[in-house]
Design an enzyme around this catalytic site. Sequence first.
Site, PDB file in Angstrom:
ATOM      1  N   CYS A   1       0.699  -1.284  -0.397  1.00  0.00           N
ATOM      2  CA  CYS A   1       0.283   0.287  -0.190  1.00  0.00           C
ATOM      3  C   CYS A   1       0.798   1.120  -0.346  1.00  0.00           C
ATOM      4  O   CYS A   1       0.497   2.497  -0.143  1.00  0.00           O
ATOM      5  CB  CYS A   1      -0.742  -0.106   1.430  1.00  0.00           C
TER       6      CYS A   1
ATOM      7  N   HIS B   1      -3.127  11.753  14.654  1.00  0.00           N
ATOM      8  CA  HIS B   1      -3.946  10.967  14.116  1.00  0.00           C
ATOM      9  C   HIS B   1      -2.453   9.880  13.451  1.00  0.00           C
ATOM     10  O   HIS B   1      -1.000  10.744  12.997  1.00  0.00           O
ATOM     11  CB  HIS B   1      -4.407  11.907  12.262  1.00  0.00           C
TER      12      HIS B   1
ATOM     13  N   HIS C   1      -4.519   4.662   9.196  1.00  0.00           N
ATOM     14  CA  HIS C   1      -6.595   4.127   9.594  1.00  0.00           C
ATOM     15  C   HIS C   1      -6.377   2.533   9.628  1.00  0.00           C
ATOM     16  O   HIS C   1      -5.354   1.971   9.119  1.00  0.00           O
ATOM     17  CB  HIS C   1      -6.730   4.069   8.328  1.00  0.00           C
TER      18      HIS C   1
ATOM     19  N   ASP D   1      -8.101  -6.010   6.256  1.00  0.00           N
ATOM     20  CA  ASP D   1      -7.851  -6.672   4.623  1.00  0.00           C
ATOM     21  C   ASP D   1      -6.178  -7.045   5.220  1.00  0.00           C
ATOM     22  O   ASP D   1      -5.619  -7.363   4.074  1.00  0.00           O
ATOM     23  CB  ASP D   1      -7.628  -6.455   3.609  1.00  0.00           C
TER      24      ASP D   1
ATOM     25  N   ARG E   1      -5.355  -4.618   9.658  1.00  0.00           N
ATOM     26  CA  ARG E   1      -3.716  -4.061   8.447  1.00  0.00           C
ATOM     27  C   ARG E   1      -3.531  -2.480   9.008  1.00  0.00           C
ATOM     28  O   ARG E   1      -4.786  -1.727   8.978  1.00  0.00           O
ATOM     29  CB  ARG E   1      -4.064  -4.240   7.222  1.00  0.00           C
TER      30      ARG E   1
END
Length: 143
Positions: free
Chosen positions: A62, A99, A102, A106, A114
């Site tokens: 990713c 922050h 996320h 998956d 993840r």
Amino acid sequence: MSEYKKDLEKKLTPIQLEVTQNNGTEPPFKNEYWNLTDPGIYVDIISGIPLFSSIDKFESDCGWPSFTKPLDVKEIVEKLDTTFGMRRTEVRSKTADSHLGHVFPDGPPPLGTRYCINSAALQFIPVDELEEKGYGEYQRLFA
């Protein structure tokens, strides 16, 4: 104001500030830790609290560091994020309220999660520096 939030403009780079304080996202594949494979822990760039371990890091293709789980679930806060017309789960650090990224369902077995985390929200502490930087208790993970 939290003790961690003082003088952040002086302590953080622009991208670290944007990611942690404004819920930003750094570019995929163009961030510090996306492909780092060295053993160690990842701590909150603001509070210094340990969040993730290289033991739980995996290549997810990713472009951001991905982990199967946090070191301490009590230091992670999950919130519904509906920005950009999406429905996903934001991950924040509890102590610094930063922050981080996320979490998605998956990931690899057995947990299937993840945690896709921005490098800019983290500082990597190599295993051979854990003791000197005050994280000696985490050396047991790498024994």
